[in-house]
Design a protein around this motif. Structure first.
Motif, PDB file in Angstrom:
ATOM      1  N   ALA A 153       0.830  -1.207   0.000  1.00  0.00           N
ATOM      2  CA  ALA A 153       0.000   0.000   0.000  1.00  0.00           C
ATOM      3  C   ALA A 153       0.861   1.253   0.000  1.00  0.00           C
ATOM      4  CB  ALA A 153      -0.930  -0.007   1.212  1.00  0.00           C
ATOM      5  N   ALA A 154       1.988   1.209   0.704  1.00  0.00           N
ATOM      6  CA  ALA A 154       2.889   2.361   0.752  1.00  0.00           C
ATOM      7  C   ALA A 154       3.517   2.627  -0.612  1.00  0.00           C
ATOM      8  CB  ALA A 154       3.980   2.130   1.792  1.00  0.00           C
ATOM      9  N   MET A 155       3.942   1.589  -1.311  1.00  0.00           N
ATOM     10  CA  MET A 155       4.533   1.791  -2.630  1.00  0.00           C
ATOM     11  C   MET A 155       3.487   2.269  -3.626  1.00  0.00           C
ATOM     12  SD  MET A 155       7.375   2.012  -4.075  1.00  0.00           S
ATOM     13  CE  MET A 155       8.457   1.258  -2.867  1.00  0.00           C
ATOM     14  N   CYS A 156       2.275   1.746  -3.507  1.00  0.00           N
ATOM     15  CA  CYS A 156       1.169   2.251  -4.331  1.00  0.00           C
ATOM     16  C   CYS A 156       0.964   3.748  -4.101  1.00  0.00           C
ATOM     17  CB  CYS A 156      -0.100   1.476  -4.009  1.00  0.00           C
ATOM     18  SG  CYS A 156      -1.624   2.160  -4.689  1.00  0.00           S
ATOM     19  N   LEU A 157       0.992   4.161  -2.846  1.00  0.00           N
ATOM     20  CA  LEU A 157       0.790   5.572  -2.515  1.00  0.00           C
ATOM     21  C   LEU A 157       1.950   6.427  -3.005  1.00  0.00           C
ATOM     22  CD1 LEU A 157      -0.885   7.746  -1.165  1.00  0.00           C
ATOM     23  CD2 LEU A 157       0.164   7.136   1.023  1.00  0.00           C
ATOM     24  N   ALA A 158       3.183   5.925  -2.884  1.00  0.00           N
ATOM     25  CA  ALA A 158       4.343   6.677  -3.385  1.00  0.00           C
ATOM     26  C   ALA A 158       4.216   6.906  -4.888  1.00  0.00           C
ATOM     27  CB  ALA A 158       5.626   5.926  -3.060  1.00  0.00           C
ATOM     28  N   ASN A 159       3.774   5.888  -5.618  1.00  0.00           N
ATOM     29  CA  ASN A 159       3.585   6.052  -7.068  1.00  0.00           C
ATOM     30  C   ASN A 159       2.494   7.079  -7.373  1.00  0.00           C
ATOM     31  OD1 ASN A 159       5.577   4.199  -7.769  1.00  0.00           O
ATOM     32  ND2 ASN A 159       4.161   2.467  -7.756  1.00  0.00           N
ATOM     33  N   LEU A 160       1.443   7.078  -6.563  1.00  0.00           N
ATOM     34  CA  LEU A 160       0.373   8.054  -6.755  1.00  0.00           C
ATOM     35  C   LEU A 160       0.861   9.471  -6.468  1.00  0.00           C
ATOM     36  CD1 LEU A 160      -2.572   6.041  -5.223  1.00  0.00           C
ATOM     37  CD2 LEU A 160      -2.565   7.037  -7.505  1.00  0.00           C
ATOM     38  N   TRP A 161       1.615   9.639  -5.406  1.00  0.00           N
ATOM     39  CA  TRP A 161       2.154  10.968  -5.103  1.00  0.00           C
ATOM     40  C   TRP A 161       3.083  11.444  -6.213  1.00  0.00           C
ATOM     41  CZ3 TRP A 161       3.390  10.139   0.806  1.00  0.00           C
ATOM     42  CH2 TRP A 161       2.217  10.334   1.545  1.00  0.00           C
ATOM     43  N   ARG A 162       3.847  10.520  -6.783  1.00  0.00           N
ATOM     44  CA  ARG A 162       4.711  10.909  -7.899  1.00  0.00           C
ATOM     45  C   ARG A 162       3.875  11.400  -9.074  1.00  0.00           C
ATOM     46  NH1 ARG A 162       5.799   6.430 -10.352  1.00  0.00           N
ATOM     47  NH2 ARG A 162       4.629   7.136 -12.177  1.00  0.00           N
ATOM     48  N   MET A 163       2.800  10.671  -9.370  1.00  0.00           N
ATOM     49  CA  MET A 163       1.946  11.028 -10.509  1.00  0.00           C
ATOM     50  C   MET A 163       1.229  12.357 -10.282  1.00  0.00           C
ATOM     51  SD  MET A 163       1.847   8.718 -13.047  1.00  0.00           S
ATOM     52  CE  MET A 163       0.200   8.707 -13.752  1.00  0.00           C
ATOM     53  N   THR A 164       0.964  12.699  -9.028  1.00  0.00           N
ATOM     54  CA  THR A 164       0.242  13.948  -8.741  1.00  0.00           C
ATOM     55  C   THR A 164       1.181  15.085  -8.352  1.00  0.00           C
ATOM     56  OG1 THR A 164      -0.134  13.137  -6.485  1.00  0.00           O
ATOM     57  CG2 THR A 164      -1.877  12.771  -8.095  1.00  0.00           C
ATOM     58  N   GLY A 165       2.503  14.876  -8.519  1.00  0.00           N
ATOM     59  CA  GLY A 165       3.464  15.954  -8.326  1.00  0.00           C
ATOM     60  C   GLY A 165       4.029  16.109  -6.939  1.00  0.00           C
ATOM     61  N   GLU A 166       3.645  15.230  -5.990  1.00  0.00           N
ATOM     62  CA  GLU A 166       4.183  15.303  -4.628  1.00  0.00           C
ATOM     63  C   GLU A 166       5.502  14.534  -4.569  1.00  0.00           C
ATOM     64  OE1 GLU A 166       3.042  16.954  -2.059  1.00  0.00           O
ATOM     65  OE2 GLU A 166       1.265  17.746  -3.072  1.00  0.00           O
ATOM     66  N   LEU A 167       6.518  15.051  -5.246  1.00  0.00           N
ATOM     67  CA  LEU A 167       7.749  14.280  -5.432  1.00  0.00           C
ATOM     68  C   LEU A 167       8.523  14.095  -4.137  1.00  0.00           C
ATOM     69  CD1 LEU A 167       9.050  15.653  -8.863  1.00  0.00           C
ATOM     70  CD2 LEU A 167       7.626  13.656  -8.386  1.00  0.00           C
ATOM     71  N   ALA A 168       8.576  15.130  -3.303  1.00  0.00           N
ATOM     72  CA  ALA A 168       9.351  15.011  -2.064  1.00  0.00           C
ATOM     73  C   ALA A 168       8.739  13.960  -1.139  1.00  0.00           C
ATOM     74  CB  ALA A 168       9.421  16.363  -1.358  1.00  0.00           C
ATOM     75  N   GLY A 169       7.433  14.031  -0.968  1.00  0.00           N
ATOM     76  CA  GLY A 169       6.767  13.035  -0.132  1.00  0.00           C
ATOM     77  C   GLY A 169       6.868  11.642  -0.716  1.00  0.00           C
ATOM     78  N   ALA A 170       6.758  11.551  -2.047  1.00  0.00           N
ATOM     79  CA  ALA A 170       6.863  10.247  -2.696  1.00  0.00           C
ATOM     80  C   ALA A 170       8.244   9.642  -2.488  1.00  0.00           C
ATOM     81  CB  ALA A 170       6.570  10.391  -4.189  1.00  0.00           C
ATOM     82  N   LEU A 171       9.283  10.460  -2.614  1.00  0.00           N
ATOM     83  CA  LEU A 171      10.646   9.951  -2.439  1.00  0.00           C
ATOM     84  C   LEU A 171      10.885   9.486  -1.008  1.00  0.00           C
ATOM     85  CD1 LEU A 171      13.511   9.435  -3.405  1.00  0.00           C
ATOM     86  CD2 LEU A 171      14.036  11.856  -3.023  1.00  0.00           C
ATOM     87  N   GLU A 172      10.427  10.266  -0.047  1.00  0.00           N
ATOM     88  CA  GLU A 172      10.614   9.884   1.356  1.00  0.00           C
ATOM     89  C   GLU A 172       9.910   8.565   1.667  1.00  0.00           C
ATOM     90  OE1 GLU A 172       9.871  11.717   5.863  1.00  0.00           O
ATOM     91  OE2 GLU A 172       9.188  12.813   4.091  1.00  0.00           O
ATOM     92  N   LEU A 173       8.672   8.441   1.198  1.00  0.00           N
ATOM     93  CA  LEU A 173       7.912   7.216   1.466  1.00  0.00           C
ATOM     94  C   LEU A 173       8.517   6.028   0.722  1.00  0.00           C
ATOM     95  CD1 LEU A 173       5.495   5.770   2.712  1.00  0.00           C
ATOM     96  CD2 LEU A 173       4.106   6.544   0.761  1.00  0.00           C
ATOM     97  N   ALA A 174       8.919   6.239  -0.536  1.00  0.00           N
ATOM     98  CA  ALA A 174       9.469   5.139  -1.327  1.00  0.00           C
ATOM     99  C   ALA A 174      10.796   4.658  -0.748  1.00  0.00           C
ATOM    100  CB  ALA A 174       9.647   5.575  -2.774  1.00  0.00           C
TER     101      ALA A 174
END
Length: 864
Positions: free
Chosen positions: A681-702
């Motif tokens: 679920a966390a990796m799914c969310l990181a990919n979603l944040w990347r797609m919606t432009g939340e790159l910093a949060g996506a990188l931290e979570l990933a």
């Protein structure tokens, strides 16, 4: 929300008495499991007022979606029989008008506290345990109480708690009050404690005056209460006996003195208060004289747990190990009702007519057992095992059956069911494990399985069929909990013993063989798993036939193997066959197996590139899971994560993000941060944040998830390398292509070594490495790797699979960058037409190509 002031089927709530709106205040909107008010309750006024004041002085802020100030529980502490529970009951009734919700939790078995909380869920507008499973429903209740929604004025009572550590995770934070009764003085260090002692002389006299309606003089009451040490439970016993028999106080005191001496000579254990022991003994003797069958019923009750016993458990049992005198009583409903009523009048049991239960104080139970010789104890224990086994429903999925299993669960350990070597009792215990799985209660199932294995192995040896079956179930629960290595080692150990003991074609042997395939998948040995599952399916078809549920499960497992080895078309075909055949004969109620098949089919359809159809299937699967199993059932959350992925790939980013964030939060609450389902679920969310432009949060979570994948699966699992490629992609997008290249090169090398060059995980890492090379200005190298990757994608997945088209679209960019215009334009036309035919002009991937933006290959680790 509709609130029912009364009994929901099997929930155990108290009915409101006629004319409940009294001067003492209205009843709360939710009034659950609270014992009836004691009609002779006496004294304790000062302590109850102090308790009320202490709870009111507790200030707790309600902050939605934030951590509330810690609740400080208040405890009533004292030894057995002193009246802690009655005082808590009195408090709940006396101040009921100040609460919107009052809920009673029997806390002496910590493993069952979650069940008691879970049954509150429907009253908060949440799915109950019959829908979601115990853990999910309980966690939903705790979160709702924390938020104060829909009720901010609530009272939870945890009755007969033991160690403080055992309730740490179930004391809700929020705007309400928590009251705990306990014999353990250690609670004084973590809660506001009000000591509950014996009655004062005045309170004892007042109580006896109420309890003995024919009258007792003040002098006699003083003498009697002193002889009984002012212990409330002993006074209750004495008062009941005198009220029922007409015995004079002087006669009672004479017998009490004689009985006390006898008890002391017999050396009763010090934890039994002497006055209680003596008073109880006199009541027992009179009961034996007047209605001996009631005494036999009471002795039987002593070998259940101290929790409420369903009245309808006392029913004739065919071929059970029931003592003749009890069998005769159970066969005569009129005499049985009379015996139960008599026990209630002698205050030896507590009756709850609304919920049709009876309950025996744990101290009375201990005294009853102590009076019996070892042979009689074992006879009655066998009797209780027979009653429990006979009461277990044959199915596990409908709501009444699940409610009954939860009722029986509370008596499993006190009745020492694990000690039985009777086949029917061991079968009941294994059915309980299956029920706990169906209800999603993996941790509790794991604990009970360990107990059974330990006890049964000591008696019957490691090759006993019941021991082997318990071990097989334990291995499955270990896998459900993400403990893959332990599950694999256990399955490898028991398979030869099962073959030797049960035979190669026995259902349990084949079940363990099938479990080994799941173990291989969990280890990342995808090709070995697929080969193994081909043979497992063949054996299942040979033994059970093509449409047996076990065969269909083997087919579904093989379909997972095809998906993990890049044969998406075969995966879809087998998933569809398993799903359709199982659905024709699926059990009534919520079926985790049906949802598992449904989700597998939706995933296979997504992998093959049919994103719209995957969303349709996923929406149906999720609706079924939420409606039949509950929003926080582990299987429902798997369906939700997969639907979030499908919606992301179909371009529905807002809907996908809402699903993904919710699923991650629920998985985190249910499983903890390191469970494989939470990581997916966390990796799914990181990919979603990347797609919606939340790159910093996506990188931290990933990055955090990538590290945890190492802990969950090991350093060389394909999922670990796929997650590393996701992290690398984010580094490139945040301006560090050099670091991205290094990570993608490592991931690609590892995936090639583990899965080969022609696997979709390997090709995805290669696609991302092409992007790194282009970002670093190495256009020729990017084209070289891109051409090879495109060739392999076409051979593996076909020319118009979305992954193939993405690779081709990126190659167009690199060819144009190196001025290889003719090849670039020919490939561009071919690729864009492919997008039009498969995904449509409006799809974001087609739009990205048209705008000259590079596409990426992200990784979504499937759940095994």
């Amino acid at each position: 929300m509709t609130v029912t002031k009364g009994n929901l089927p099997g929930q155990g709530e108290n009915r409101f008495p006629e004319g409940a709106e009294t001067a003492a205040g209205r009843y709360p909107e939710v009034w659950g499991r609270v014992p009836p008010r004691h009609k002779n309750f006496t004294g304790r006024d000062e302590q109850i007022r102090a308790l009320h004041a202490g709870l009111l002085n507790q200030v707790t802020a309600v902050v939605p979606h934030a951590q509330a100030d810690p609740i400080v529980p208040h405890t009533l502490q004292g030894y057995g029989g002193v009246g802690k529970t009655l005082m808590a009951v009195e408090y709940a009734h006396r101040y009921r008008g100040e609460y919107d919700l009052v809920w009673w939790v029997l806390a002496d078995q910590p493993g069952l506290v979650h069940s008691a909380l879970a049954h509150l869920a429907p009253h908060l507008g949440l799915p109950g345990p019959a829908v979601t499973g115990v853990e999910d429903a309980a966690n939903g209740v705790l979160e709702a109480l924390r938020r104060g929604e829909p009720y901010s004025r609530w009272l939870l009572v945890f009755d007969n708690a033991d160690e403080p550590e055992e309730l740490t995770d179930v004391i809700p934070q929020g705007p309400g009050h928590v009251l705990i009764t306990t014999r353990n003085h250690r609670w004084a260090g973590v809660a506001e404690t009000i000591p509950v002692n014996v009655f004062s002389e005045r309170e004892s006299v007042e109580f006896l005056s109420k309890r003995i309606p024919r009258g007792i003089t003040a002098e006699e009451a003083v003498d009697l209460s002193e002889a009984l040490g002012h212990l409330p439970l002993a006074l209750e016993q004495a008062g009941a006996l005198q009220a029922e028999t007409g015995m004079s106080t002087q006669e009672y005191l004479r017998l009490l003195a004689e009985r006390t001496g006898l008890l002391l000579r017999e050396g009763k254990p010090p934890e039994y208060p002497k006055p209680m022991t003596a008073a109880w003994q006199l009541s027992v003797e009179k009961l034996n004289e007047n209605l001996p069958e009631a005494m036999e019923l009471l002795r039987c009750c002593a070998f259940f747990g101290p929790e409420p016993i369903p009245r309808d458990l006392f029913f004739p049992v065919e071929n059970g190990r029931i003592r003749p005198e009890m069998a005769e009583l159970l066969a005569d409903p009129i005499r049985l009702s009379k015996a139960i009523g008599q026990l209630g009048r002698y205050a030896l049991i507590r009756l709850d007519g609304a919920n049709r239960t009876l309950q025996v104080h744990r101290l009375v139970q201990a005294l009853l057992r102590e009076e019996l010789d070892e042979r009689t104890q074992q006879e009655i224990r066998l009797e209780v095992w027979s009653l429990l086994s006979a009461a277990a429903p044959a199915n596990f999925t409908d709501a009444p059956a699940q409610t009954r299993y939860f009722e029986l669960l509370s008596h499993m350990r006190p009745a020492r069911v694990a000690e039985s070597d009777l086949p029917e009792v061991r079968r009941f215990a294994l059915d309980m494990l299956r029920f706990l799985y169906v209800s999603g209660n993996y941790e509790t199932a794991s604990r009970h399985a360990r107990d059974l294995i330990e006890q049964w192995s000591a008696v019957s040896g490691g090759d006993d069929p019941f021991v082997l079956e318990a071990q097989a179930q334990y291995a499955n629960r270990l896998r459900d909990l993400g403990r893959y290595v332990e599950a694999h080692d256990l399955n490898r150990a028991i398979l030869p013993r099962m073959r030797r003991t049960l035979g190669h074609a026995h259902p349990e042997t084949l079940s363990v063989l099938s479990g080994l395939g799941a173990d291989y998948r969990a280890r990342g040995d995808f090709w070995q798993a697929r080969e193994h599952d081909e043979e497992v399916l063949r054996q299942h078809q040979e033994v059970f036939g093509p449409s047996d549920p076990a065969t269909l499960l083997a087919m579904n497992n093989l379909a997972l193997g095809y998906a993990l080895t890049s044969d998406f078309a075969e995966a879809r075909s087998r998933h569809e066959r398993a799903y359709m055949m199982f659905k024709r004969s699926a059990p009534t109620g919520g079926s985790p197996t049906l949802l598992w098949f449904w989700t597998g089919l939706a995933q296979a359809v997504r992998l093959i590139g049919d994103y719209t159809e995957a969303c349709d299937l996923g929406e149906d699967a999720l609706a079924y899971g939420r409606g039949q199993l509950g929003m926080e059932d582990p299987r429902t959350l798997r369906a939700q994560v997969d639907l979030a992925i499908a919606r992301r790939l179909s371009g529905q980013l807002d809907e996908a993000l809402e699903l993904g964030q919710d699923a991650h939060a629920r998985c985190l609450s249910l499983h903890g941060i390191n469970h494989p389902s939470t990581l997916a679920a966390a990796m799914c969310l990181a990919n979603l944040w990347r797609m919606t432009g939340e790159l910093a949060g996506a990188l931290e979570l990933a990055e955090d998830t990538d590290m945890r994948y190492t802990q969950a699966y090991g350093t060389d699992h394909p999922y670990k390398h796929g997650c590393t490629s996701n992290v690398a992609l984010l580094y490139r997008l945040t301006g560090d292509p050099e670091r991205s290249r290094s990570m993608n090169e490592s991931a690609l090398t590892a995936l090639e070594a583990r899965l080969g060059r022609n696997h979709h995980y390997t090709l995805a890492a290669a696609t991302n490495l092409v992007g790194d090379l282009a970002a670093l200005g190495e256009g020729k190298n990017a084209i070289r790797l891109g051409r090879g990757t495109l060739r392999r994608y076409r051979a593996l997945l076909g020319e118009e699979h979305p992954s193939t088209l993405a690779c081709a679209a990126n190659l167009v960019l690199d060819l144009r960058g190196e001025q290889e215009t003719e090849e670039a334009e020919e490939l561009a036309e071919r690729t864009f037409n492919g997008y039009l035919r498969t995904l449509g002009r409006e799809h974001p991937f087609a739009g990205a190509m048209a705008e000259g933006r590079r596409l990426v290959a992200d990784f979504d680790p499937p759940l095994l």
